[in-house]
Design an enzyme around this catalytic site. Structure first.
Site, PDB file in Angstrom:
ATOM      1  CD  GLU A   1      -1.757  -2.363   1.582  1.00 56.34           C
ATOM      2  OE1 GLU A   1      -0.574  -2.598   1.918  1.00 56.34           O
ATOM      3  OE2 GLU A   1      -2.663  -3.226   1.661  1.00 56.34           O
TER       4      GLU A   1
ATOM      5  CG  PHE B   1     -10.223  -9.550  11.252  1.00 60.07           C
ATOM      6  CD1 PHE B   1      -8.962  -9.956  11.687  1.00 60.07           C
ATOM      7  CD2 PHE B   1     -10.504  -9.600   9.901  1.00 60.07           C
ATOM      8  CE1 PHE B   1      -8.010 -10.397  10.793  1.00 60.07           C
ATOM      9  CE2 PHE B   1      -9.554 -10.039   8.990  1.00 60.07           C
ATOM     10  CZ  PHE B   1      -8.304 -10.443   9.434  1.00 60.07           C
ATOM     11  CD  GLN B   2      -7.609  -7.329   7.775  1.00 61.70           C
ATOM     12  OE1 GLN B   2      -8.411  -7.072   6.894  1.00 61.70           O
ATOM     13  NE2 GLN B   2      -6.420  -7.861   7.517  1.00 61.70           N
TER      14      GLN B   2
ATOM     15  CE  LYS C   1     -17.463  -6.597   3.071  1.00 61.05           C
ATOM     16  NZ  LYS C   1     -16.827  -7.876   3.385  1.00 61.05           N
TER      17      LYS C   1
ATOM     18  CG  MET D   1      22.003  12.288   3.673  1.00 60.54           C
ATOM     19  SD  MET D   1      22.873  13.375   2.629  1.00 60.54           S
ATOM     20  CE  MET D   1      21.897  14.654   2.279  1.00 60.54           C
TER      21      MET D   1
HETATM   22  C1  LIG Z   1      18.236  15.001   2.638  1.00 61.20           C
HETATM   23  C2  LIG Z   1      17.522  16.276   2.326  1.00 61.20           C
HETATM   24  C3  LIG Z   1      18.236  17.457   2.166  1.00 61.20           C
HETATM   25  C4  LIG Z   1      17.590  18.633   1.809  1.00 61.20           C
HETATM   26  N1  LIG Z   1      18.350  19.743   1.562  1.00 61.20           N
HETATM   27  C5  LIG Z   1      17.746  20.840   1.022  1.00 61.20           C
HETATM   28  C6  LIG Z   1      18.517  21.967   0.596  1.00 61.20           C
HETATM   29  O1  LIG Z   1      19.732  22.006   0.688  1.00 61.20           O
HETATM   30  N2  LIG Z   1      17.842  22.996   0.041  1.00 61.20           N
HETATM   31  C7  LIG Z   1      16.478  22.998  -0.111  1.00 61.20           C
HETATM   32  O2  LIG Z   1      15.926  23.940  -0.664  1.00 61.20           O
HETATM   33  N3  LIG Z   1      15.746  21.966   0.317  1.00 61.20           N
HETATM   34  C8  LIG Z   1      16.339  20.888   0.868  1.00 61.20           C
HETATM   35  N4  LIG Z   1      15.561  19.829   1.252  1.00 61.20           N
HETATM   36  C9  LIG Z   1      14.098  19.942   1.149  1.00 61.20           C
HETATM   37  C10 LIG Z   1      13.501  20.649   2.363  1.00 61.20           C
HETATM   38  O3  LIG Z   1      13.450  19.757   3.437  1.00 61.20           O
HETATM   39  C11 LIG Z   1      12.079  21.188   2.076  1.00 61.20           C
HETATM   40  O4  LIG Z   1      11.263  20.156   1.613  1.00 61.20           O
HETATM   41  C12 LIG Z   1      12.055  22.281   1.029  1.00 61.20           C
HETATM   42  O5  LIG Z   1      13.081  23.202   1.226  1.00 61.20           O
HETATM   43  C13 LIG Z   1      10.722  23.007   1.096  1.00 61.20           C
HETATM   44  O6  LIG Z   1      10.498  23.693  -0.089  1.00 61.20           O
HETATM   45  P1  LIG Z   1       9.568  24.967  -0.163  1.00 61.20           P
HETATM   46  O7  LIG Z   1      10.020  26.008   0.800  1.00 61.20           O
HETATM   47  O8  LIG Z   1       9.517  25.336  -1.596  1.00 61.20           O
HETATM   48  O9  LIG Z   1       8.158  24.534   0.379  1.00 61.20           O
HETATM   49  P2  LIG Z   1       7.086  23.434  -0.039  1.00 61.20           P
HETATM   50  O10 LIG Z   1       7.142  22.341   0.941  1.00 61.20           O
HETATM   51  O11 LIG Z   1       7.150  23.107  -1.466  1.00 61.20           O
HETATM   52  O12 LIG Z   1       5.779  24.252   0.298  1.00 61.20           O
HETATM   53  C14 LIG Z   1       5.172  25.067  -0.631  1.00 61.20           C
HETATM   54  C15 LIG Z   1       4.788  26.402  -0.017  1.00 61.20           C
HETATM   55  O13 LIG Z   1       4.058  27.106  -1.009  1.00 61.20           O
HETATM   56  C16 LIG Z   1       2.760  27.402  -0.546  1.00 61.20           C
HETATM   57  N5  LIG Z   1       1.827  27.267  -1.659  1.00 61.20           N
HETATM   58  C17 LIG Z   1       1.268  26.154  -2.177  1.00 61.20           C
HETATM   59  N6  LIG Z   1       0.470  26.456  -3.218  1.00 61.20           N
HETATM   60  C18 LIG Z   1       0.534  27.793  -3.360  1.00 61.20           C
HETATM   61  C19 LIG Z   1      -0.072  28.718  -4.271  1.00 61.20           C
HETATM   62  N7  LIG Z   1      -0.894  28.315  -5.241  1.00 61.20           N
HETATM   63  N8  LIG Z   1       0.204  30.023  -4.117  1.00 61.20           N
HETATM   64  C20 LIG Z   1       1.038  30.459  -3.137  1.00 61.20           C
HETATM   65  N9  LIG Z   1       1.636  29.643  -2.266  1.00 61.20           N
HETATM   66  C21 LIG Z   1       1.393  28.316  -2.381  1.00 61.20           C
HETATM   67  C22 LIG Z   1       2.488  26.458   0.588  1.00 61.20           C
HETATM   68  O14 LIG Z   1       1.562  27.006   1.488  1.00 61.20           O
HETATM   69  C23 LIG Z   1       3.876  26.278   1.189  1.00 61.20           C
HETATM   70  O15 LIG Z   1       4.165  27.283   2.113  1.00 61.20           O
HETATM   71  C24 LIG Z   1      16.183  18.653   1.652  1.00 61.20           C
HETATM   72  C25 LIG Z   1      15.464  17.489   1.867  1.00 61.20           C
HETATM   73  C26 LIG Z   1      16.105  16.307   2.180  1.00 61.20           C
HETATM   74  C27 LIG Z   1      15.296  15.066   2.359  1.00 61.20           C
HETATM   75  C1  LIG Z   2      12.336   5.981   5.755  1.00 58.43           C
HETATM   76  C2  LIG Z   2      13.597   6.654   6.128  1.00 58.43           C
HETATM   77  N1  LIG Z   2      14.405   6.099   7.061  1.00 58.43           N
HETATM   78  C3  LIG Z   2      15.565   6.703   7.397  1.00 58.43           C
HETATM   79  C4  LIG Z   2      15.930   7.884   6.826  1.00 58.43           C
HETATM   80  C5  LIG Z   2      17.225   8.582   7.225  1.00 58.43           C
HETATM   81  N2  LIG Z   2      18.134   8.657   6.061  1.00 58.43           N
HETATM   82  C6  LIG Z   2      18.239   9.771   5.317  1.00 58.43           C
HETATM   83  S1  LIG Z   2      19.264   9.596   4.018  1.00 58.43           S
HETATM   84  C7  LIG Z   2      19.605   8.000   4.439  1.00 58.43           C
HETATM   85  C8  LIG Z   2      20.535   7.182   3.610  1.00 58.43           C
HETATM   86  C9  LIG Z   2      20.047   6.959   2.233  1.00 58.43           C
HETATM   87  O1  LIG Z   2      20.813   5.955   1.642  1.00 58.43           O
HETATM   88  P1  LIG Z   2      20.724   5.634   0.103  1.00 58.43           P
HETATM   89  O2  LIG Z   2      19.331   5.520  -0.323  1.00 58.43           O
HETATM   90  O3  LIG Z   2      21.611   4.485  -0.203  1.00 58.43           O
HETATM   91  O4  LIG Z   2      21.273   6.961  -0.568  1.00 58.43           O
HETATM   92  P2  LIG Z   2      22.717   7.645  -0.520  1.00 58.43           P
HETATM   93  O5  LIG Z   2      22.667   8.659   0.561  1.00 58.43           O
HETATM   94  O6  LIG Z   2      23.722   6.573  -0.263  1.00 58.43           O
HETATM   95  O7  LIG Z   2      22.843   8.265  -1.866  1.00 58.43           O
HETATM   96  C10 LIG Z   2      18.918   7.638   5.600  1.00 58.43           C
HETATM   97  C11 LIG Z   2      19.036   6.336   6.269  1.00 58.43           C
HETATM   98  C12 LIG Z   2      15.035   8.435   5.883  1.00 58.43           C
HETATM   99  N3  LIG Z   2      15.281   9.616   5.298  1.00 58.43           N
HETATM  100  N4  LIG Z   2      13.910   7.794   5.544  1.00 58.43           N
END
Ligand SMILES: Cc1cc2nc3c(=O)[nH]c(=O)nc-3n(C[C@H](O)[C@H](O)[C@H](O)COP(=O)(O)OP(=O)(O)OC[C@H]3O[C@@H](n4cnc5c(N)ncnc54)[C@H](O)[C@@H]3O)c2cc1C
Ligand SMILES: Cc1ncc(C[n+]2csc(CCOP(=O)(O)OP(=O)(O)O)c2C)c(N)n1
Lengths: 171, 555
Positions: free
Chosen positions: B50, B112-113, B162, B469
């Site tokens: 799912e 159940f479930q 259901k 990472m």
């Molecule tokens: C490992 C990892 C590393 C990351 N490193 C970075 C990084 O270095 N830099 C980075 O940028 N991000 C990074 N991110 C992503 C970060 O965590 C956020 O998801 C991201 O920065 C959020 O983007 P955003 O501010 O555009 O907001 P979003 O989450 O895209 O939110 C959208 C915003 O726009 C608004 N909105 C929606 N529709 C409308 C509309 N029609 N009109 C006006 N407003 C609207 C919403 O209300 C909201 O405030 C990383 C993520 C991971 C998993």
């Molecule tokens: C479901 C989930 N569990 C744990 C994490 C924490 N986490 C962030 S990045 C990462 C490693 C990702 O490894 P891989 O997919 O091999 O990518 P790589 O960083 O090696 O490119 C982990 C464990 C997460 N983001 N999501």
């Protein structure tokens, strides 16, 4: 600072969970929350007393607004309003002190609503200060049990918290 | 017309224009499957888990801009959706999630479930419904689609007992939604927009900080026009990539923790920051108090709660960012900030995105080669980790809705099912998944779905035999104590593809890269390409904990 929010919500199952959950999830402090039906049976009204600075209050209000079931929010703290709480207090009341207790009840315009062999139940409504004062005065007799409702509040005069007025702030 | 509520559900979905649903059956949702069986207008895609269904619906929604729909049964089916619902919620993706429930007569008895899925998902849905009255089902479905797709988009869950599904009702489409408490604001406040425009006119060092909201509002073209009009370089969040073409001279790519140094410096030096559909995430601002210290900040967002949440805003504007930008364009004359743009060019030259060349198979060059081979026209889906950041930095997405990534929740395992959904949504474009060996193994069962459906997605595994990472974090913050981040036994991913009668390829040398990628892109079926890269490869630039945005380090 403490704020009093008057919140109109759709009377759907789960609406209380949504509101209460929002507060705990986002770490806002609720001092009290009351909820009940309004003149419109589809709509309930909550009175929420919450403490926090202006920034917290702004977030509380905005986050509450995001709940689909929330129709309207009024922060009435800085307005003219009436607020009331109800308290029930069961005090120890030997025949020797009953007279004294009844005097206190009179002074606060409270009521005795139950008389037991060794206890009395006192009902009092009023604002928070009055409720606190009546509790304070009854402590020496031994409070066996106490329940208070939390605040309900309403704006005075021509101002309303209802779904029909158009004063909804449009940000 | 008289029909069962389950039949009415299908009618309602058709009414909403739903063509495809992703799902997995079970006992309590059986009536819905029976009704689906009798309708040829809605295609059902059977996933393997799912979680796959909800991520696929999410990927579908991101690339098409339409509401994604998924279906699961009660109990374990419903709980398996939770991570995917949270993923969509964090990234503001419109979904309608349909779950089965035990009969109303048994709700609350630990049947159940039985699981209280509406209770569980309150914090991760925009709204949810438990339908107790079959007659209300058409209204609730209509509301659900409306709520999911308007204002700030998000997932809405509908839980269907259901016995409710089996009841006969008279089906009519409701005309009135009767949502008293839900009225998103689209038009920005006039005088606020004027104030913003005045600020912009007087800006000498303007920067646009653009995010997921620009993509959601289909505002990319207007964004590019606005940037050109006011000479503002554009920094994008991970979610905003593709908002302005990655190779546009004004595009500075991604900012933030792993953003380009010049992007971060532009933010730290600008005098007016125009924040458009962004939420000042901690990965971006890094340190809220020192973010854009010299700037007056204009923030346009459709969700009032995002404005001023993390960073103090000078000019708040609640509204749809495309509409607000259009109004702004009506008030702004062209301005040329040559000095500022020259300075930005200098920063770009002085602090480029870079990596070591000529030392084996480099992940960054894999992304660059893909960009070249696809002319930036492919849909790139990523998982979560280092590979995600390399993809964000080097793919330079050209168009909106072509860079699909779990940003807010950072859900490993998102990629493969999201790629399935993306390919279903946009069958005529190449869909390429950039994943890691860790992330891929979290939902690799969905490769079965891709093969069964004949979806030719190309899976690039950046195989560093580690959770790269997190290993990188341990390198910096735990003195290289690599606790639980190295895989000593991975499956053979080429053989894995083979098991499904799909093509599996492996790249170990830089020289093999281009040919192998070409072969994969030219083949008609799903392909897995196992790219073996150096375990110690790091993502740079990187802002170390506690440092301001301007002080990111290169390797
Ligand atoms: C490992 C990892 C590393 C990351 N490193 C970075 C990084 O270095 N830099 C980075 O940028 N991000 C990074 N991110 C992503 C970060 O965590 C956020 O998801 C991201 O920065 C959020 O983007 P955003 O501010 O555009 O907001 P979003 O989450 O895209 O939110 C959208 C915003 O726009 C608004 N909105 C929606 N529709 C409308 C509309 N029609 N009109 C006006 N407003 C609207 C919403 O209300 C909201 O405030 C990383 C993520 C991971 C998993
Ligand atoms: C479901 C989930 N569990 C744990 C994490 C924490 N986490 C962030 S990045 C990462 C490693 C990702 O490894 P891989 O997919 O091999 O990518 P790589 O960083 O090696 O490119 C982990 C464990 C997460 N983001 N999501």
């Amino acid at each position: 600072m403490r704020h009093i929010l008057a919140v109109l919500v759709e009377n759907n199952p789960g609406v209380l969970t949504r509101v209460a959950g929002l507060f705990s999830r986002r770490g806002y402090n609720i001092d009290s929350l009351t909820v009940g039906r309004t003149e419109n049976s589809n709509i309930s009204r909550m009175t929420i007393v919450v403490s926090g600075d202006d920034l917290v209050l702004e977030q509380v209000t905005k986050q509450l607004h995001k709940l689909i079931d929330v129709i309207k929010i009024n922060d009435i703290t800085s307005e003219q309003y009436v607020d009331r709480e109800l308290v029930l207090i069961k005090v120890g009341a030997d025949p020797t002190v009953r007279g004294e207790i009844m005097q206190i009840v009179d002074i606060f315009r409270a009521r005795i609503v139950d008389i037991g062999r060794k206890t009395l139940i006192i009902e009092c409504t009023g604002d928070e200060d009055k409720i606190s004062a009546v509790i304070e005065s009854l402590i020496p007799f031994g409070i066996k049990e106490l329940v208070r409702t939390g605040k309900v509040a309403m704006l005075r005069g021509q101002k309303f918290t209802s779904i029909n007025d158009n004063k909804e702030d449009d940000n | 017309m008289k029909m069962t509520a389950a039949g009415a559900l299908i009618e309602c979905l058709k009414e909403q224009g739903v063509e495809v649903v992703f799902g997995y059956p079970g006992g309590n949702i059986l009536p819905v499957y029976d009704a689906l069986c009798q309708s040829s207008d809605i295609k059902h895609i059977l996933v393997r888990h799912e979680q796959g269904a909800v991520h696929a619906a999410d990927g579908y929604a991101r690339v098409t801009g339409r509401v994604g729909v998924c279906i699961a049964t009660s109990g374990p089916g419903a709980t398996n959706l939770v991570t995917g619902i949270a993923t969509a919620y964090m990234d503001s993706i419109p979904l309608v999630v349909i779950t089965g429930q035990v009969p109303t007569t048994m709700v609350g008895t630990d049947a159940f479930q039985e699981v209280d899925i509406t209770g569980i998902t309150i914090p991760i849905t925009k709204h949810n419904y438990l339908v107790r009255d079959a007659a209300k089902l058409p209204l609730i479905i209509k509301r659900a689609f409306h709520i999911a797709s308007t204002g700030r988009p998000g997932p809405v869950l509908i839980d269907l007992p259901k016995n409710v599904l089996q009841q006969e009702i008279t089906y009519t489409q409701p005309t009135d939604l009767k949502l008293l408490g839900y009225k998103p604001t689209y038009r920005g406040h006039k005088s606020q927009v004027t104030t913003a425009c005045n600020l912009i006119k007087h800006a000498r060092r303007p920067v646009i900080y653009s995010g997921g909201g620009v993509i959601a509002s289909n505002g990319s073209e207007v964004l590019t026009e606005l940037a050109e009009r006011i000479s503002a370089p554009v920094v994008s969040t991970l979610m905003g990539l593709g908002g302005i073409p990655g190779c546009h001279p004004l595009s500075l790519g991604m900012l933030g923790l792993h953003g380009a140094r010049y992007a971060n410096m532009a933010v730290m030096e600008c005098d007016v920051l125009v924040a458009l559909g962004v939420r000042f995430d901690d990965r971006v601002a890094v340190d809220f108090s020192s973010f854009a210290p010299k700037a007056k900040i204009i923030h346009v967002d459709i969700d009032p709660a995002e404005i001023g949440k993390n960073v103090k805003i000078d000019v708040p504007i609640v509204g749809d960012v495309r509409m607000v930008m259009e109004t702004m364009l009506g008030q702004l004359a062209a301005q040329k900030e040559e000095q500022w743009l020259a300075h930005i060019e200098e920063l770009k030259k002085k602090y480029p995105l870079k990596y070591e060349q000529g030392t084996g198979l480099k992940p960054q060059s894999i992304i660059e080669t893909i960009r070249e081979l696809t002319s930036g026209e492919a849909i790139i889906v990523t998982d979560v980790g280092q590979h995600q950041m390399w993809a964000a930095q080097y793919y330079k997405a050209k168009k909106p809705r072509t860079f699909v990534s779990s940003g807010g929740l950072g859900t490993m395992g998102y990629g493969l099912p999201a790629a399935v959904g993306a390919k279903v949504g946009v069958p005529d474009r190449p869909v390429i998944l950039i994943t890691g060996d860790g992330s891929f193994q979290m939902n690799m069962q969905e490769f079965g779905t891709a093969v069964e459906q004949g979806l030719p997605i190309k899976v690039i595994i950046m195989n560093n035999h580690s959770l790269g990472m997190v290993r990188q974090l341990q390198e910096f913050y735990c003195d290289r104590r690599y606790m639980a981040t190295i895989f000593t036994k991975n499956p053979d991913f080429v053989k894995f593809a083979d098991v499904y009668d799909a093509l599996g390829l492996r790249v170990t040398e830089a020289e093999e890269l281009r040919d192998t990628l070409e072969r994969a892109l030219n083949s008609d079926g799903p392909v897995i390409i196992d790219c073996v890269i150096d375990q110690e490869e790091n993502v740079y630039p990187m802002v170390l904990a506690g440092r301001p945005l301007s002080q990111s380090i290169d390797g």
